[in-house]
Write a protein that holds these residues in place. Structure first.
Motif, short mmCIF file in Angstrom:
data_model
loop_
_atom_site.label_atom_id
_atom_site.label_comp_id
_atom_site.label_asym_id
_atom_site.label_seq_id
_atom_site.Cartn_x
_atom_site.Cartn_y
_atom_site.Cartn_z
N MET A 494 -18.25 -23.88 23.09
CA MET A 494 -17.57 -22.77 23.76
C MET A 494 -16.89 -21.84 22.75
N LEU A 495 -16.65 -22.35 21.55
CA LEU A 495 -15.98 -21.56 20.52
C LEU A 495 -16.96 -20.96 19.51
N GLU A 496 -18.27 -21.12 19.76
CA GLU A 496 -19.29 -20.59 18.85
C GLU A 496 -19.30 -19.06 18.87
N ASP A 497 -19.61 -18.47 17.74
CA ASP A 497 -19.76 -17.01 17.67
C ASP A 497 -21.04 -16.55 18.36
N HIS A 498 -22.06 -17.42 18.39
CA HIS A 498 -23.34 -17.07 18.99
C HIS A 498 -23.16 -16.91 20.50
N THR A 499 -23.45 -15.70 21.01
CA THR A 499 -23.17 -15.39 22.41
C THR A 499 -23.89 -16.33 23.37
N MET A 541 -12.15 -17.09 27.43
CA MET A 541 -13.54 -16.81 27.75
C MET A 541 -13.67 -15.79 28.88
N CYS A 542 -12.62 -15.63 29.69
CA CYS A 542 -12.64 -14.61 30.74
C CYS A 542 -12.49 -13.20 30.19
N ASP A 543 -12.23 -13.11 28.90
CA ASP A 543 -11.95 -11.80 28.31
C ASP A 543 -12.93 -11.43 27.20
#
Length: 686
Positions: A494-499, A541-543
């Motif tokens: 969830m913290l990965e830079d990869h979208t 993650m909502c932002d």
């Protein structure tokens, strides 16, 4: 002519391997098996030896276990290594050509059947040195040269043994690929190879037509084996894939039922070159391997270095072969499917228990499901069932102490193929009406997600497949949630830079929060120490800029805010950072800007303008949040913040805009949120 005693010995080994108790081979049995792969033997005998070795390794793999302290102990590899290493090492280190050839061909076959064991023997003291010595000892021997080339090819395909290949062996291979060197080893030359391929195709067609008469079976097997080696060349791939008559003839050689190899005759075994057929299909369908960003940069630098050092047009040799681009591979895959390749692959799985053969089938199916349009055809041909059978055979049994650390990268191909089918198809299409089959698939998909040999694409597709399965039932979500190490790994993703990785992880967590009590409590439903920080991550993650990620994260928060414990955590976060309410507000009105995220209101307004999904989730989050605050003073404090930020105004506007449609799902949560806010002192102004 081989004696019937040798055949009887191979039969005896197969029977031993079918027993449940540990087996021990006699010295004579080891000798016969390790010399059974000599090229001078008939193909039928070599095929029988291959199946015998496969059955033997499967037996040893069934005995694999872990140490009591839980650390990794690949006991099956140790047993196989102990059984054959002394004989193989002695053979390769001999000075007699036949002895050396026996050791080389056996080790190559062992790599094909059980690569960890082949690598273990190759790593033994003196083995690599003996191979180098054999190059110098038999410089004019074509069988020795070909055997060494085949062994190095197998070793180069596995990370654990690739580093063992010495530089002088690589240089020797390069020298042998030049046109002036031996024709059996050199790089494919268009004219000569086309004639050879044509000849072997003819042998396959004639052999296929004689299957019912026990004629030409050895020639058929040799031809399939030869084409399997040659089909790595792009030009040969095109020649084979462009001949539907050949493909249908090749596929006709595959038996449509499982053979009883312990009692099979030489002719019956020679008629079923399963490994070669599967390998031809896999080679024809193979896409170029995807390089990591680092590997791509290294390849680019290497090509630049070669180009700068080359003279004139020589740099053109560094260009990729156009026959290997995706368009050509896609066309070849379609031709194979039209000719019956899918039925052949599923039949191969039914016909043999060989781990090596099945792994190649799994790789071929992975290539074929790469195109989404092929996936329905794969399902219709029984491809999902075949993949499940392959996976069940390669995964160690948890009830027998098996260790998933024994799996290597080749084992992930079948799981990845199943994941691709699960992502794009309804679970009932993949697993049928049997709920047990769906639940059983969770374990391999979870293993692929957390296993060290998995690449990033495989982990992404594992998360996508598990997200689909987690939505089927609470039982499925609960089983996913309790898979060893899975939730921890997904949290990191969830913290990965990869979208795409971040999105897949957030979507899976969203489903697990809704379907698993354990995950619900972990992310804020209980007073666990880490729950508050996990809520903070979901709020962040909502932002993000990616709409699907925002939808998933806000969906998870809409569920979690039904817990008063989670609401208390969110109140604390709002007091600490003043971000929770602005984030909730931005879901229903993009002009509400969370602090320090967007520099201007205009930029915020460009993102996800009035998305219905975000508005609905935002309304539910706000309703649940204010309803869940038990402390009256805290609720009044939060209501003042909501008024100041503009949330009350935004809620009232959305209610007004949707009031004409009484069926709108946002009306009720907004009305309830406004009622609580008014009771807490807020003033509604539209």
């Amino acid at each position: 002519m081989l004696s019937t005693e040798s055949d009887a010995t191979l039969d005896a080994i197969v029977k031993k391997s079918q027993e449940k108790s540990p087996l021990h081979l006699l010295p004579e049995e080891v000798k016969i098996l390790t010399t059974a792969f000599l090229p001078s033997h008939p193909f039928a005998h070599r095929s029988k030896a291959f199946l015998t070795l496969s059955a033997l390794c499967e037996h040893f793999r069934g005995l694999s276990s872990s140490k009591p302290d839980g650390t990794h102990a690949d006991t099956s590899t140790v047993l196989i290594d102990k059984t054959f290493s002394s004989t193989v090492v002695a053979n390769i280190g001999d000075t007699a050509e036949q002895e050396v050839l026996a050791g080389l061909t056996f080790l190559t076959s062992l790599f094909q059947v059980d690569s960890p064991s082949g690598s273990a023997i190759l790593q033994r003291d003196g083995v690599v040195e003996s191979i180098v010595d054999a190059i110098e000892l038999f410089p004019q021997s074509t069988p020795i040269s070909l055997a060494i080339a085949q062994l190095l090819s197998q070793a180069a395909g596995h990370k654990s043994s690739r580093a063992l290949i010495p530089t002088q062996s690589v240089q020797w291979l390069e020298s042998k690929t030049r046109p002036k060197e031996d024709s059996a080893l050199r790089a494919p030359q268009p004219e000569g190879d086309e004639q050879l391929v044509s000849m072997m195709k003819g042998l396959v067609l004639s052999g296929a037509s004689d299957l019912g008469h026990h004629q030409g079976t050895t020639s058929l097997g040799d031809a399939v084996e030869g084409l399997a080696y040659m089909s790595v060349d792009p030009a040969v791939k095109e020649l084979l894939a462009s001949d539907p008559a050949f493909l249908k003839g090749l596929f006709a050689t595959v038996p449509r039922r499982k053979g009883n190899w312990a009692q099979a005759t030489e002719e019956e075994i020679g008629m079923t070159p399963l490994y070669g057929t599967a390998l031809i299909i896999a080679n024809i369908c193979a896409y170029k391997p995807r390089l990591t960003e680092e590997e791509a940069q290294i390849a680019k630098l290497r090509n630049l270095a070669k180009a700068s050092g080359a003279a004139g047009g020589e740099s053109a040799t560094n260009k990729e072969n156009p026959l290997e681009d995706n368009a050509h591979v896609l066309a070849r895959c379609r031709r194979l499917i039209t000719a019956g390749g899918l039925d052949a692959l599923t039949a191969i799985v039914r016909a043999t228990d060989s781990r090596a053969v099945r792994l190649v089938v799994g790789k071929a199916l992975l290539y074929l499901v790469e195109e989404k349009e092929n996936r329905g055809k794969v399902l219709q041909a029984g491809g999902a069932k075949a993949l499940i059978t392959i996976i069940q055979g390669i995964l160690p049994s948890p009830t027998r102490g098996g260790n998933v650390l024994d799996l290597d990268a080749s084992c992930m191909d079948s799981i990845q193929a199943l994941a691709k089918l699960t992502i794009t198809s309804a679970p009932v299409q993949v697993f049928g009406p049997n709920v047990g089959a769906l639940l059983d698939s969770i374990r391999p998909l979870s293993i692929m997600l957390v296993h060290s040999s998995s690449n990033l694409l495989q982990r992404f597709e594992a998360m996508m497949a598990l997200t689909n399965l987690s939505s089927q039932s609470e039982e499925a979500a609960g089983k996913i949630a309790t898979a060893d190490g899975l939730v921890n790994r997904v949290e990191l993703f969830m913290l990965e830079d990869h979208t795409m990785i971040r999105r897949a992880a957030t979507e899976l967590i969203c489903n697990l929060v809704a379907g698993s009590e354990d995950v619900f409590n972990r992310f804020g439903g209980s007073k666990d120490a880490g729950s508050k920080s996990k809520l903070q991550v979901l709020a962040a993650m909502c932002d993000v800029d990616d709409l699907p990620t925002r939808l998933a994260a806000s969906g998870a928060l809409a569920t979690l805010t039904s817990s008063p414990v989670a609401c208390d955590f969110l109140v604390e976060l709002q007091r600490e950072r003043s971000r929770i309410l602005p984030i909730f507000g931005s879901l229903i009105d993009p002009s509400i800007v969370p602090p320090s995220d967007v520099s201007t209101v205009e930029e915020a307004g460009e993102r996800d303008q009035s998305d219905p999904g975000l508005i609905h989730r935002g309304a539910v989050c706000l309703r649940n949040f204010f309803a869940g605050i038990q402390d009256v003073e805290a609720r009044q404090e939060m209501s003042k913040d909501a008024q100041r930020i503009g949330i009350v105004r935004a809620l009232a506007k959305v209610f007004k805009d949707n009031s004409a449609d009484r069926s709108s799902p946002v009306l009720r949560p907004i009305a309830e949120a406004l009622k609580i806010l008014m009771e807490s002192g807020a003033t509604i102004v539209v």
